[in-house]
Design a protein around this motif. Structure first.
Motif, PDB file in Angstrom:
ATOM      1  N   SER A 428     -11.820 -10.270   1.643  1.00 26.33           N
ATOM      2  CA  SER A 428     -12.204  -8.969   1.092  1.00 26.33           C
ATOM      3  C   SER A 428     -11.486  -8.778  -0.232  1.00 26.33           C
ATOM      4  O   SER A 428     -10.315  -9.169  -0.398  1.00 26.33           O
ATOM      5  CB  SER A 428     -11.831  -7.833   2.057  1.00 26.33           C
ATOM      6  OG  SER A 428     -12.019  -6.581   1.435  1.00 26.33           O
ATOM      7  N   ALA A 429     -12.194  -8.152  -1.175  1.00 25.64           N
ATOM      8  CA  ALA A 429     -11.592  -7.870  -2.477  1.00 25.64           C
ATOM      9  C   ALA A 429     -10.499  -6.811  -2.378  1.00 25.64           C
ATOM     10  O   ALA A 429      -9.714  -6.632  -3.312  1.00 25.64           O
ATOM     11  CB  ALA A 429     -12.674  -7.411  -3.459  1.00 25.64           C
ATOM     12  N   PHE A 430     -10.435  -6.093  -1.241  1.00 29.07           N
ATOM     13  CA  PHE A 430      -9.449  -5.027  -1.071  1.00 29.07           C
ATOM     14  C   PHE A 430      -8.155  -5.518  -0.445  1.00 29.07           C
ATOM     15  O   PHE A 430      -7.237  -4.733  -0.247  1.00 29.07           O
ATOM     16  CB  PHE A 430     -10.040  -3.899  -0.218  1.00 29.07           C
ATOM     17  CG  PHE A 430     -11.279  -3.293  -0.824  1.00 29.07           C
ATOM     18  CD1 PHE A 430     -11.183  -2.442  -1.917  1.00 29.07           C
ATOM     19  CD2 PHE A 430     -12.530  -3.597  -0.320  1.00 29.07           C
ATOM     20  CE1 PHE A 430     -12.323  -1.880  -2.477  1.00 29.07           C
ATOM     21  CE2 PHE A 430     -13.671  -3.033  -0.877  1.00 29.07           C
ATOM     22  CZ  PHE A 430     -13.570  -2.183  -1.966  1.00 29.07           C
ATOM     23  N   LEU A 431      -8.102  -6.790  -0.130  1.00 26.69           N
ATOM     24  CA  LEU A 431      -6.887  -7.369   0.445  1.00 26.69           C
ATOM     25  C   LEU A 431      -6.065  -8.023  -0.649  1.00 26.69           C
ATOM     26  O   LEU A 431      -6.591  -8.705  -1.526  1.00 26.69           O
ATOM     27  CB  LEU A 431      -7.233  -8.393   1.522  1.00 26.69           C
ATOM     28  CG  LEU A 431      -7.942  -7.867   2.765  1.00 26.69           C
ATOM     29  CD1 LEU A 431      -8.174  -8.996   3.754  1.00 26.69           C
ATOM     30  CD2 LEU A 431      -7.146  -6.747   3.419  1.00 26.69           C
ATOM     31  N   GLN A 432      -4.747  -7.786  -0.600  1.00 26.81           N
ATOM     32  CA  GLN A 432      -3.813  -8.407  -1.531  1.00 26.81           C
ATOM     33  C   GLN A 432      -2.831  -9.244  -0.727  1.00 26.81           C
ATOM     34  O   GLN A 432      -1.931  -8.702  -0.082  1.00 26.81           O
ATOM     35  CB  GLN A 432      -3.061  -7.343  -2.344  1.00 26.81           C
ATOM     36  CG  GLN A 432      -3.979  -6.448  -3.155  1.00 26.81           C
ATOM     37  CD  GLN A 432      -3.204  -5.353  -3.865  1.00 26.81           C
ATOM     38  OE1 GLN A 432      -1.979  -5.332  -3.839  1.00 26.81           O
ATOM     39  NE2 GLN A 432      -3.938  -4.449  -4.496  1.00 26.81           N
ATOM     40  N   GLY A 433      -3.093 -10.570  -0.722  1.00 23.13           N
ATOM     41  CA  GLY A 433      -2.241 -11.450   0.067  1.00 23.13           C
ATOM     42  C   GLY A 433      -2.334 -11.166   1.552  1.00 23.13           C
ATOM     43  O   GLY A 433      -1.349 -11.327   2.277  1.00 23.13           O
ATOM     44  N   GLY A 434      -3.501 -10.727   1.990  1.00 23.37           N
ATOM     45  CA  GLY A 434      -3.687 -10.431   3.406  1.00 23.37           C
ATOM     46  C   GLY A 434      -3.274  -9.024   3.804  1.00 23.37           C
ATOM     47  O   GLY A 434      -3.328  -8.682   4.987  1.00 23.37           O
ATOM     48  N   TRP A 435      -2.882  -8.186   2.844  1.00 19.92           N
ATOM     49  CA  TRP A 435      -2.433  -6.820   3.133  1.00 19.92           C
ATOM     50  C   TRP A 435      -3.442  -5.822   2.576  1.00 19.92           C
ATOM     51  O   TRP A 435      -3.968  -5.973   1.482  1.00 19.92           O
ATOM     52  CB  TRP A 435      -1.067  -6.551   2.500  1.00 19.92           C
ATOM     53  CG  TRP A 435       0.066  -7.288   3.164  1.00 19.92           C
ATOM     54  CD1 TRP A 435       0.464  -8.557   2.914  1.00 19.92           C
ATOM     55  CD2 TRP A 435       0.903  -6.777   4.197  1.00 19.92           C
ATOM     56  NE1 TRP A 435       1.506  -8.897   3.731  1.00 19.92           N
ATOM     57  CE2 TRP A 435       1.816  -7.807   4.532  1.00 19.92           C
ATOM     58  CE3 TRP A 435       0.991  -5.565   4.891  1.00 19.92           C
ATOM     59  CZ2 TRP A 435       2.787  -7.671   5.504  1.00 19.92           C
ATOM     60  CZ3 TRP A 435       1.965  -5.423   5.857  1.00 19.92           C
ATOM     61  CH2 TRP A 435       2.849  -6.459   6.160  1.00 19.92           C
ATOM     62  N   TYR A 436      -3.633  -4.769   3.359  1.00 16.45           N
ATOM     63  CA  TYR A 436      -4.497  -3.654   2.947  1.00 16.45           C
ATOM     64  C   TYR A 436      -3.604  -2.425   2.778  1.00 16.45           C
ATOM     65  O   TYR A 436      -2.835  -2.061   3.675  1.00 16.45           O
ATOM     66  CB  TYR A 436      -5.573  -3.394   4.000  1.00 16.45           C
ATOM     67  CG  TYR A 436      -6.543  -2.289   3.633  1.00 16.45           C
ATOM     68  CD1 TYR A 436      -7.475  -2.476   2.623  1.00 16.45           C
ATOM     69  CD2 TYR A 436      -6.525  -1.065   4.297  1.00 16.45           C
ATOM     70  CE1 TYR A 436      -8.365  -1.482   2.287  1.00 16.45           C
ATOM     71  CE2 TYR A 436      -7.414  -0.060   3.965  1.00 16.45           C
ATOM     72  CZ  TYR A 436      -8.336  -0.267   2.951  1.00 16.45           C
ATOM     73  OH  TYR A 436      -9.215   0.724   2.616  1.00 16.45           O
ATOM     74  N   ILE A 437      -3.704  -1.776   1.611  1.00 15.12           N
ATOM     75  CA  ILE A 437      -2.832  -0.640   1.274  1.00 15.12           C
ATOM     76  C   ILE A 437      -3.643   0.651   1.327  1.00 15.12           C
ATOM     77  O   ILE A 437      -4.689   0.764   0.689  1.00 15.12           O
ATOM     78  CB  ILE A 437      -2.198  -0.807  -0.113  1.00 15.12           C
ATOM     79  CG1 ILE A 437      -1.465  -2.153  -0.218  1.00 15.12           C
ATOM     80  CG2 ILE A 437      -1.250   0.340  -0.419  1.00 15.12           C
ATOM     81  CD1 ILE A 437      -0.340  -2.318   0.778  1.00 15.12           C
ATOM     82  N   ALA A 438      -3.114   1.635   2.076  1.00 12.90           N
ATOM     83  CA  ALA A 438      -3.699   2.970   2.144  1.00 12.90           C
ATOM     84  C   ALA A 438      -2.590   4.001   1.946  1.00 12.90           C
ATOM     85  O   ALA A 438      -1.420   3.729   2.230  1.00 12.90           O
ATOM     86  CB  ALA A 438      -4.400   3.192   3.481  1.00 12.90           C
ATOM     87  N   LEU A 439      -2.961   5.185   1.432  1.00 11.11           N
ATOM     88  CA  LEU A 439      -2.000   6.262   1.209  1.00 11.11           C
ATOM     89  C   LEU A 439      -2.357   7.454   2.086  1.00 11.11           C
ATOM     90  O   LEU A 439      -3.526   7.866   2.152  1.00 11.11           O
ATOM     91  CB  LEU A 439      -1.989   6.688  -0.260  1.00 11.11           C
ATOM     92  CG  LEU A 439      -1.588   5.619  -1.279  1.00 11.11           C
ATOM     93  CD1 LEU A 439      -1.621   6.195  -2.690  1.00 11.11           C
ATOM     94  CD2 LEU A 439      -0.207   5.066  -0.961  1.00 11.11           C
ATOM     95  N   VAL A 440      -1.344   7.997   2.742  1.00 13.61           N
ATOM     96  CA  VAL A 440      -1.519   9.147   3.635  1.00 13.61           C
ATOM     97  C   VAL A 440      -0.804  10.347   3.017  1.00 13.61           C
ATOM     98  O   VAL A 440       0.360  10.241   2.599  1.00 13.61           O
ATOM     99  CB  VAL A 440      -0.968   8.833   5.038  1.00 13.61           C
ATOM    100  CG1 VAL A 440      -1.061  10.073   5.930  1.00 13.61           C
ATOM    101  CG2 VAL A 440      -1.720   7.668   5.659  1.00 13.61           C
ATOM    102  N   LEU A 441      -1.490  11.502   2.970  1.00 15.79           N
ATOM    103  CA  LEU A 441      -0.934  12.729   2.424  1.00 15.79           C
ATOM    104  C   LEU A 441      -0.544  13.655   3.567  1.00 15.79           C
ATOM    105  O   LEU A 441      -1.366  13.943   4.444  1.00 15.79           O
ATOM    106  CB  LEU A 441      -1.953  13.411   1.516  1.00 15.79           C
ATOM    107  CG  LEU A 441      -1.494  14.713   0.843  1.00 15.79           C
ATOM    108  CD1 LEU A 441      -0.478  14.410  -0.243  1.00 15.79           C
ATOM    109  CD2 LEU A 441      -2.681  15.471   0.257  1.00 15.79           C
TER     110      LEU A 441
END
Length: 604
Positions: A428-441
């Motif tokens: 997936s283009a949204f993975l960086q080195g196998g990690w998916y980053i999301a932000l929670v407010l």
């Protein structure tokens, strides 16, 4: 020899003599014959400047004063007297005629300046006084030098006033005496009548009571009984630290918001009687008690001398909402040993810490979790919540996804529970080195509300869900063993390490007879070599191969390899036209493979 009558003794005449003309003397020659001698005089006042002051009757020899004399201009006149006969022949040698001008007290004393200034430190000790002829009249010891600002020695002299008198200094007309006419009721100073030196006369000089003394001093000639003149003597008291600073009250109260740092809380006020702006006046503050963590600091405002209390470390209302500080004050310059201690050198400063709304805090930031790829939608991933530092306020936190680039997640706004919204797959283009980053407010419900951002780092764990694929699925080789009878095989796998290479190549175990004519040996982790064991007829062959990866658990798959055996040349390479036949035979089915395998067995 000069005759006695022709020797003229000095003649004295008072200045300012008003009866003019005035007979001074009559000169005579011993050789005088009635009507036969002509007298004359020459010199300053006669035929030299100033002209016309003196004259002589040429027949009688009487010398006259013709103008008022001023001793301060000329105190004596030296003339020459001459005696001649009627024919102009000298009868006598010229003789001296000296006229002395006698002084009168016609000049007042004059001070060298209208205003004299001096300085003396407050508290200076007085000297011994002697008798005088008037108030404040006294004789003092010689001036004792002392450094500015230091306590004076006993009998401190401040300054010397001096006057001049144009009258004859050898007479009482210029004999001056000094006195103090006016200095106020205290009589703190005396003056040496002869020298004009002014010294301290009494103890108790206090700058804070009176900082400047204005003295009217007099100089009188005739030893004090003659003409007079006056001048001013201004004496400034220099400050010493004889007054301790005092707080204006015993307690001070102030407030500050929590979490504030580097801000001023308030001021404490002091009073010091010493000279404003001096080191004897400037205050120095110290926090003695009540601040074990060093959260406060206090400094001095150099313009107002106030103590400015400030916060140097953030305060937390929930941890401690009040402080009671003990603050001391003293001067930058040490207090004089004789000065009394201040009864108000300590003060209590009460500081109230006001509660303010604080933003939520994610204690674990970032939060790192792992999820298997392919996890089905609706699967709980984690519960990611923040805490509210405002423990004394009842507040509710709510949550929202601030950043979810692939729209893979869903978040419960109350509980903070994160679930999958769709399958998480590689690649997936949204993975960086196998990690998916999301932000929670996280947001509280105060007015105005405050928020915080937490980072959710999701590691998408690789699952071995792909078997290796033969690449390429076809090839050409020479049908003779050892002479071009080899073919390099490769494979690819859509899975990421460790679920890919090394790959394992082997002939299908379901067809053991293939091992008579063919062999497969490992070349490296991704490739193997297919070799011919016996000379084979030209034509297409389909070999079932079993490929397996190194994943956990491993995935394997049986695949067909289409091989074209060509007519070999001498150097082990295929002759012309073989590649076309190989292309025509590619893609042979598994049933045809069995017929070919059977024919091969019969040939053997």
């Amino acid at each position: 020899r000069v005759k006695r009558a022709w020797v003229i003794p000095p003649i004295s005449v008072s200045e300012n003599h008003k009866r003019i003309p005035h007979l001074l003397v009559q000169i005579k020659s011993d050789k005088q014959q009635p009507g036969g001698v002509i007298y004359s005089i020459k010199g300053p006042g006669v035929d030299e400047e100033p002209l016309g002051i003196f004259s002589i009757d040429k027949f009688s020899g009487k010398v006259f004063l013709n103008a008022m004399l001023d001793r301060e201009e000329n105190d004596r006149y030296r003339l020459r007297a001459f005696a001649l006969d009627l024919g102009g022949v000298t009868l006598e040698d010229p003789t001296d005629l000296e006229i002395i001008v006698v002084d009168q007290n016609d000049n007042r004393p004059l001070f060298r300046q209208d205003v004299f200034t001096g300085r003396v430190v407050e508290g200076a000790e007085p000297g011994g006084s002697s008798r005088g002829s008037g108030p404040g009249w006294g004789a003092e010891p010689a001036l004792q030098q002392h450094p500015p600002g230091a306590p004076a020695a006993a009998g401190t002299c401040v300054m010397t006033v001096d006057a001049t008198d144009a009258d004859d200094p050898d007479t009482d007309n210029a004999a001056l005496r000094y006195s103090i006419l006016e200095q106020g009721a205290a009589g703190m100073f005396s003056i040496n009548a002869t020298t004009g030196e002014i010294c301290t006369a009494r103890p108790g000089l206090d700058r804070e009571t009176m900082g400047v003394y204005n003295l009217t001093v007099q100089a009188a000639d005739m030893s004090g009984d003659g003409l007079t003149t006056t001048a001013m003597a201004v004496i400034y008291l220099e400050d010493i630290n004889d007054n301790a600073p005092e707080f204006t009250k015993e307690e001070f109260s102030m407030e500050v918001e929590e979490q504030a740092a580097g801000v001023d809380v308030g001021r404490v006020f002091v009073h010091d009687k010493d000279l404003a702006g001096s080191s004897s006046w400037l205050a120095k503050f110290t926090i003695l008690e009540g601040d074990p963590e060093g959260a406060f600091a206090i400094r001095t405002d150099p313009h107002t001398n106030d103590g400015v209390l400030s916060v140097v470390k953030p305060l937390d209302h929930e941890v401690r909402d009040r402080f009671e500080l003990t603050v001391s004050v003293q001067n930058e310059r040490p207090l004089e040993p004789s000065a009394p201690a201040s009864p108000r050198a300590l003060a209590t400063v009460r500081v109230r810490v006001r509660d303010v709304n604080e933003a939520p805090v994610f204690r674990e930031n970032p939060r790192r979790i792992s999820v298997l790829e392919g996890t089905p939608p609706g699967t709980p991933v984690t519960t990611y919540t923040a805490s509210d530092p405002d423990s004394h306020q009842i507040q509710t936190l709510s949550y929202a996804l601030l950043y979810d680039p692939a729209d893979w997640l869903q978040l419960d706004p109350r509980s903070g529970t994160v679930r999958t919204k769709r399958e998480l797959l590689h690649p997936s283009a949204f993975l960086q080195g196998g990690w998916y980053i999301a932000l929670v407010l996280a947001r509280d419900d105060a007015e105005p509300p405050l928020s915080a951002t937490g980072t959710l780092s999701i590691e998408i764990l690789e699952v071995n869900d792909h078997a290796p694929q033969l690449q390429p699925p076809a090839g050409v080789l020479c049908g003779r063993p050892g002479r071009g009878g080899n073919l390099l095989l490769g494979a690819t796998d859509d899975d990421r390490p460790p679920h890919g290479a090394p790959f394992h190549f082997q002939l299908s175990p379901q067809h053991p007879q293939l091992a008579r004519n063919w062999s497969i040996a490992r070349f490296n982790v991704t490739h193997a070599v297919l070799a011919v064991l016996a000379e084979l007829p030209e034509g297409p062959y389909s070999l079932p191969l079993l490929l397996r990866d190194s994943g956990t658990p491993p995935r394997e798959q049986q695949q067909l390899l289409n091989v074209s055996v060509c007519h070999c040349g001498r150097d082990g390479t295929c002759l012309d036209g073989v590649l076309a036949a190989a292309t025509a035979g590619a893609g042979i089915t598994l049933g045809a493979l069995m017929i070919i395998l059977g024919s091969t067995i019969l040939l053997l």
